[in-house]
Design an enzyme around this catalytic site. Structure first.
Site, short mmCIF file in Angstrom:
data_model
loop_
_atom_site.label_atom_id
_atom_site.label_comp_id
_atom_site.label_asym_id
_atom_site.label_seq_id
_atom_site.Cartn_x
_atom_site.Cartn_y
_atom_site.Cartn_z
N PRO A 128 0.88 -0.96 -0.12
CA PRO A 128 -0.11 -0.05 -0.16
C PRO A 128 0.98 1.12 0.10
O PRO A 128 2.17 1.18 0.28
CB PRO A 128 -0.82 -0.07 1.39
CG PRO A 128 0.25 -0.97 2.27
CD PRO A 128 0.89 -1.80 1.41
N SER A 129 0.23 2.39 -0.32
CA SER A 129 1.23 3.68 -0.31
C SER A 129 1.18 4.07 1.23
O SER A 129 2.12 5.11 1.53
CB SER A 129 0.69 4.84 -1.26
OG SER A 129 -0.81 5.07 -0.90
N HIS A 144 -6.66 0.17 4.12
CA HIS A 144 -7.74 1.12 3.46
C HIS A 144 -7.88 0.33 2.27
O HIS A 144 -7.18 -0.56 1.93
CB HIS A 144 -7.13 2.38 3.19
CG HIS A 144 -5.90 2.44 2.33
ND1 HIS A 144 -4.60 2.40 2.95
CD2 HIS A 144 -5.54 2.58 1.10
CE1 HIS A 144 -3.53 2.36 1.99
NE2 HIS A 144 -3.91 2.47 0.95
N HIS A 197 -9.85 0.25 -1.76
CA HIS A 197 -10.05 1.04 -2.92
C HIS A 197 -11.40 0.66 -3.75
O HIS A 197 -11.51 -0.66 -3.79
CB HIS A 197 -8.91 1.09 -3.77
CG HIS A 197 -7.63 1.35 -3.21
ND1 HIS A 197 -7.27 2.70 -3.34
CD2 HIS A 197 -6.85 0.88 -2.66
CE1 HIS A 197 -5.84 2.75 -2.78
NE2 HIS A 197 -5.62 1.58 -2.29
#
EC number: 3.6.1.59
Lengths: 320, 320
Positions: free
Chosen positions: B251-252, B257, B259
């Site tokens: 993930p960034s 989270h 999407h």
């Protein structure tokens, strides 16, 4: 199928007759006689647009595409001949509308005229839908369609039997159970290794897709992964750390095959809604031998796909 | 950070002084003084090219991009004003090099000048490498890097605490264990639903990524999947059959989270080397609770990523 040469010859003959206007519409000099009906497809990322309209009262489809920059022409763009209109200037950053010399302004246009309803439909953006295929849905909907359609894969057997494309084979393991043939995909010109794209087709018949793989398939899958990557490194000098190796589900034909693509190549089939990394497949089967018989598999169908119609008719999409 | 207006005001003041040439290079009228050094990046699919060169002896980076077709301008393209040079004619199919009227020939140019080494590196195509992260590699290389970097995710806490972007929230389930906040991703303008792109951020802290998910996470994951899709259908009218729901690995940022993207939207992060469908994640955990602690996970790193450097230093790439 008639080749381009045959058709051009036929056209040349027709041009010597009086029937030419009716039989084969003339080459266009400009778009003067084109009446726009509707934009039927567009892709801002790829800079394409497809328009349905009429030429002389007949349906026509025009595909427009901006052209990629040709590195050998950049001297023309980045010269005195390109006029710049400044649109923003902020410290070291400036943005411009640039008007290159006329010769660089060609866009690609494909005209289909007269176009049939089928052409218009083919070139119209189709809505896509997500299918979460449970094992039951596979058995009751997908599998019967695969069997009933009996997709012709004679061209695959021609490759495996060396009747076609034998000179394109990069590597072969002839073993009937674990062997495969590795050759460049039609989409790759074998030049730029950053677009490297090959396909391994297994010798073994009867393995339709991911759904048929079990622990029994592990020797075959490991063989493809390792020998395929070794052959690519040897022939094209691309190390395994720069190659994605994956299967498609749904595949475009139901005879097991594996894709090898350069990590830098933006292969359209690399989406998580279609590509399954071979190393994951091997790993998953090691976790549970019947993983792909138990698993819900997700894929996207286009409205024109037979599979979409089957799922729709079954009432699958009514609940979403 | 200074806004564009501030900088333009500063520039205006400078223009009234004698120092302007040295402090902020002038707006360009054309590319006369640009000397090409090298094409540092290109994307034929997106019709972009990035060139490193010099202007007046100083380094500069020029980004060129063909523009997308503007539907409201198609009348200009498809008119008498567009000259066509036929390149192929075969039956009903014709291809042409089309030369539209001058006004439609703008390409977008961004000039960075003077450019530093850092700019040149930033805009240069970076080689990518595939990492197959075993559980051991995660523990020994990836996890220590995540911990050592202590990526700041204060902005995430600001959203969850309604200190920022509260007006952008589309849906919230406030439950501290199973709850989440759903809001549009910065990349989506909330207009064209075909580019729909939202993100669900969980209220629960300490769940860094896919690697931390177990059977205990199932209520949270199912909650996000169903309530997220329901909220999107209600607010934007997009049914669940047209939405891809996925996690990124890597993930960034390391706070869980999820999407949500329209199936038609070509999201760059949808590649099988990064996106994991939420429904697959749920399914896999149901097959084995510790699936993501046992699994080898594949992802791609760019040469400039810290993670690439860590794996390289460990000798990981020596064997490929």
């Amino acid at each position: 199928m008639e080749g381009t040469g045959d058709l051009l010859n036929k056209k040349r003959k027709l041009e010597n007759s009086d029937e030419i206007v009716d039989k084969c519409p003339p080459v266009l000099k400009n778009f003067k006689d084109f009446n726009i009906n509707k934009v039927i497809a567009e892709n801002p990322r790829c800079k394409t647009a497809t328009i349905h309209g009429q030429i002389a009262g007949e349906d026509a489809v025009v595909l427009l595409e901006k052209t990629a920059f040709d590195a050998s022409h950049l001297g023309n763009y980045l010269s005195e001949l390109t006029t710049l209109n400044n649109t923003l200037k902020n410290d070291i950053y400036g943005t411009y509308d640039a008007f290159p010399p006329l010769i660089e302004n060609a866009i690609r246009a494909t005209v289909i005229h007269p176009a049939t309803e089928k052409h218009i439909k083919k070139y119209t953006d189709q809505p896509c839908y997500v299918v979460h295929e449970t094992p039951e849905l596979y058995t009751n909907i997908t599998l019967p369609l695969i069997i009933s359609k009996q997709f012709s894969i004679q061209w695959v057997y021609n490759i495996l039997g060396k009747k076609k494309e034998a000179d394109r084979i990069v590597f072969e393991d002839p073993d009937p159970e674990q062997g495969f043939v590795l050759l460049p995909d039609m989409k790759w010109d074998c030049k730029d290794t950053r677009s490297l794209y090959l396909v391994a087709i297994v010798h073994k018949h009867e393995v339709k897709s991911l759904r048929d793989l079990t622990a029994d398939s592990l020797p075959l899958l490991n063989n493809i992964l390792h020998k395929g990557l070794d052959a690519i490194k040897e022939r094209f000098g691309v190390p395994s750390s720069q190659v994605h190796v994956y299967l498609h589900y749904q595949p475009s034909y139901y005879h097991l095959h594996v894709h090898f693509a350069h990590v830098q190549c933006e292969a359209p089939g690399m989406g998580a809604d279609r590509a399954h990394m071979l190393i994951d497949v091997i790993d998953n089967i090691q976790i549970a031998s019947n993983f792909y018989q138990r698993k819900t598999l997700t894929f996207t169908v286009r409205e024109e796909d037979d599979l979409y119609k089957k799922y729709k008719d079954s009432g699958y999409f009514d609940k979403s």
